[in-house]
Structure formats: C-alpha cells, structure tokens
Design a protein around this motif. Structure first.
Motif, short mmCIF file in Angstrom:
data_model
loop_
_atom_site.label_atom_id
_atom_site.label_comp_id
_atom_site.label_asym_id
_atom_site.label_seq_id
_atom_site.Cartn_x
_atom_site.Cartn_y
_atom_site.Cartn_z
N VAL A 171 0.86 -1.18 0.00
CA VAL A 171 0.00 0.00 0.00
C VAL A 171 0.90 1.23 0.00
O VAL A 171 1.75 1.38 0.87
N GLU A 172 0.71 2.08 -0.99
CA GLU A 172 1.48 3.33 -1.11
C GLU A 172 0.58 4.51 -0.76
O GLU A 172 -0.65 4.39 -0.83
N ALA A 173 1.17 5.63 -0.45
CA ALA A 173 0.43 6.87 -0.17
C ALA A 173 -0.71 6.63 0.83
O ALA A 173 -1.82 7.11 0.64
N LEU A 174 -0.41 5.89 1.88
CA LEU A 174 -1.40 5.58 2.90
C LEU A 174 -1.63 6.79 3.80
O LEU A 174 -0.68 7.37 4.32
N ASN A 175 -2.88 7.14 3.95
CA ASN A 175 -3.29 8.20 4.87
C ASN A 175 -4.49 7.70 5.66
O ASN A 175 -5.31 6.95 5.14
N GLY A 176 -4.58 8.10 6.91
CA GLY A 176 -5.73 7.67 7.70
C GLY A 176 -5.46 7.78 9.18
O GLY A 176 -4.53 8.46 9.62
N ALA A 177 -6.30 7.08 9.95
CA ALA A 177 -6.21 7.18 11.40
C ALA A 177 -6.66 5.89 12.08
O ALA A 177 -7.49 5.15 11.55
N VAL A 178 -6.11 5.67 13.27
CA VAL A 178 -6.56 4.61 14.17
C VAL A 178 -7.03 5.32 15.44
O VAL A 178 -6.31 6.16 15.99
N ASP A 179 -8.22 4.99 15.89
CA ASP A 179 -8.81 5.61 17.07
C ASP A 179 -8.83 4.59 18.21
O ASP A 179 -9.49 3.56 18.10
N LEU A 180 -8.10 4.88 19.28
CA LEU A 180 -7.99 3.97 20.42
C LEU A 180 -8.73 4.48 21.65
O LEU A 180 -8.48 4.03 22.76
N ARG A 181 -9.64 5.41 21.45
CA ARG A 181 -10.33 6.00 22.60
C ARG A 181 -11.37 5.07 23.21
O ARG A 181 -11.75 5.25 24.36
N SER A 182 -11.83 4.05 22.47
CA SER A 182 -12.77 3.07 23.02
C SER A 182 -11.98 1.93 23.64
O SER A 182 -11.11 1.35 22.98
N GLU A 183 -12.28 1.57 24.85
CA GLU A 183 -11.55 0.52 25.53
C GLU A 183 -11.72 -0.82 24.83
O GLU A 183 -12.83 -1.25 24.51
N GLY A 184 -10.59 -1.48 24.56
CA GLY A 184 -10.61 -2.82 23.99
C GLY A 184 -10.84 -2.90 22.49
O GLY A 184 -10.85 -3.96 21.91
N ARG A 185 -11.02 -1.77 21.82
CA ARG A 185 -11.32 -1.77 20.39
C ARG A 185 -10.55 -0.65 19.69
O ARG A 185 -10.47 0.46 20.19
N ALA A 186 -9.99 -0.97 18.54
CA ALA A 186 -9.33 0.03 17.70
C ALA A 186 -10.19 0.21 16.45
O ALA A 186 -10.47 -0.76 15.74
N LYS A 187 -10.62 1.42 16.20
CA LYS A 187 -11.35 1.74 14.97
C LYS A 187 -10.35 2.37 14.01
O LYS A 187 -9.44 3.09 14.43
N PHE A 188 -10.52 2.11 12.71
CA PHE A 188 -9.58 2.66 11.75
C PHE A 188 -10.28 3.08 10.46
O PHE A 188 -11.35 2.56 10.12
N ALA A 189 -9.66 4.01 9.77
CA ALA A 189 -10.09 4.45 8.44
C ALA A 189 -8.83 4.86 7.68
O ALA A 189 -8.05 5.68 8.16
N PHE A 190 -8.63 4.26 6.50
CA PHE A 190 -7.44 4.52 5.70
C PHE A 190 -7.80 4.66 4.23
O PHE A 190 -8.80 4.10 3.77
N SER A 191 -6.93 5.35 3.51
CA SER A 191 -6.99 5.34 2.05
C SER A 191 -5.57 5.20 1.54
O SER A 191 -4.61 5.58 2.22
N GLY A 192 -5.43 4.62 0.35
CA GLY A 192 -4.11 4.43 -0.23
C GLY A 192 -4.19 3.81 -1.60
O GLY A 192 -5.28 3.56 -2.12
N LYS A 193 -3.03 3.56 -2.20
CA LYS A 193 -2.95 2.97 -3.54
C LYS A 193 -2.39 1.56 -3.44
O LYS A 193 -1.39 1.33 -2.78
N LEU A 194 -3.05 0.63 -4.16
CA LEU A 194 -2.69 -0.80 -4.06
C LEU A 194 -2.07 -1.42 -5.32
O LEU A 194 -1.83 -2.63 -5.24
N PRO A 195 -1.98 -1.00 -6.49
CA PRO A 195 -1.89 0.37 -6.96
C PRO A 195 -3.25 1.05 -7.19
O PRO A 195 -3.31 2.25 -7.40
N GLU A 196 -4.35 0.31 -7.16
CA GLU A 196 -5.67 0.94 -7.30
C GLU A 196 -5.94 1.79 -6.06
O GLU A 196 -5.50 1.45 -4.98
N PHE A 197 -6.68 2.88 -6.24
CA PHE A 197 -7.05 3.69 -5.07
C PHE A 197 -8.09 2.92 -4.27
O PHE A 197 -9.07 2.41 -4.81
N ALA A 198 -7.88 2.80 -2.97
CA ALA A 198 -8.80 2.05 -2.12
C ALA A 198 -8.98 2.76 -0.78
O ALA A 198 -8.12 3.52 -0.33
#
Length: 194
Positions: free
Chosen positions: A132-159
């Motif tokens: 995965v290239e040009a990865l941008n996004g975030a991981v949210d650890l504010r909820s106990e026991g769970r990590a939420k995430f949202a990312f975008s990047g190239k695989l080379p397809e945009f995803a």
C-alpha cells in the motif's frame, strides 16, 4: 534517556529515535523513529496534555492525546493463528508493570505498508501479499478494547478501508472500497466463500 524508555513503554517494545526536537508546549517531534519488527518513520509528532504531563511527573504516556506518523514504512502481518504483529503495540491492558495505555488517535500521513496475511478470509488459509502506497488515515484507540480505523491508499488501485479490531481477540471487521480493483486477486482473498 528516560524519554526513550517512556516511548518504549508506550509501544510495548524497544524503540530507536535518531533525534527529538521541536519541543513546544504540548508537542514533541521525533525524527528517525524505528520500531523493530514493525517499521520506521521519518517523523513522529507526539501531542500531549501539558497539565497531565506535569501531574504524572513527566510520564508521557498518560498525557498523550495524538500521535502523527509521517512518511513511515511498516509491515502489517497476520500469522497462521490469525494474530496481527501490531496488536501488542495497541494493547490496552495494564498488568501493573506497564504504563497506562495510550487512548488517543494515531494519524498516518503519506506512509507505505507491506501487507502480508498468512490466513486470509476463506475456509482454507491462504497467503496474500500487497503493498500500500500513499497511505493516509487514522486509528482511534479512545474506546476501551477496540481500535477503529479508516485509511486510504494505492494498491496500486485507489482504495479505502474502514473497520475495527478487537484488541483482546484480534477479531476484525473490515469494509473495503476501491476503484478498478483486480477482483480476481482481491475477491479470492477477501470473500469468505466455502
């Protein structure tokens, strides 16, 4: 040296830092940040609450609110037992020996990830690799026991990927959307067909 020890405690493993600077109220910039077995980043910015930092007598971990990772290169690996190599980094368990867990957001800017899954999602385990290239996004650890995430990047397809991971069991939920994706390659990997 005590800051390096604190950073190592934050990530549950020894870290290497080439230099630390940019000391402004509530922010420290780390250059040449290396997490053995996971990867490295050109720059990591730690945002923290100065009042909590003072209250905890200079302990960075409970005062952290956000970690920004810029131009990083990382490995995301799931082994044949279904365990991810980065789960220990996000552990929120405090057995009395570790510092309080980090409960904030981790932001990724212009990173690269070498993704290796030795399990897959089908009935029969299969190995799958992607970069995965040009990865941008975030991981949210504010909820106990769970990590939420949202990312975008190239695989080379945009995803785009969003979901969550249970930090105790490693179970995950994932929604993936992409443009012009190689369905044969990704479909065989991601669709749990009998």
């Amino acid at each position: 040296k005590s800051k390096k020890k604190s950073f190592s405690a934050l990530f549950n493993r020894q870290v290497a830092i080439e230099s630390a600077g940019g000391f402004v109220v509530g922010q420290i910039e780390l250059s040449g940040f290396n997490l053995p077995g996971i990867g490295r980043a050109q720059k990591v910015i730690l945002n923290f609450n100065p009042l909590k930092y003072a209250y905890h007598r200079g302990d960075m971990v409970p005062a952290l609110t956000k970690i920004t990772v810029e131009k990083g290169e990382f490995k995301a690996v799931r082994d044949t037992a279904g365990k991810w190599n980065f789960i220990a980094l996000l552990s929120q368990e405090n057995n009395g020996k570790a510092p309080p867990p980090f409960r904030g957001r981790i932001i990724f800017k212009d990173c690269r990830v070498n993704y290796l899954d030795r399990t897959g999602f089908g009935a029969v385990p299969q190995v799958f690799e992607a970069q995965v290239e040009a990865l941008n996004g975030a991981v949210d650890l504010r909820s106990e026991g769970r990590a939420k995430f949202a990312f975008s990047g190239k695989l080379p397809e945009f995803a785009k990927a969003q979901g969550s991971i249970n930090l105790k069991t490693g179970e995950s939920a994932l929604n993936l959307s992409a443009e012009d994706m190689d369905f044969e390659r990704w479909g065989n990997y991601s669709l749990p067909l009998p």
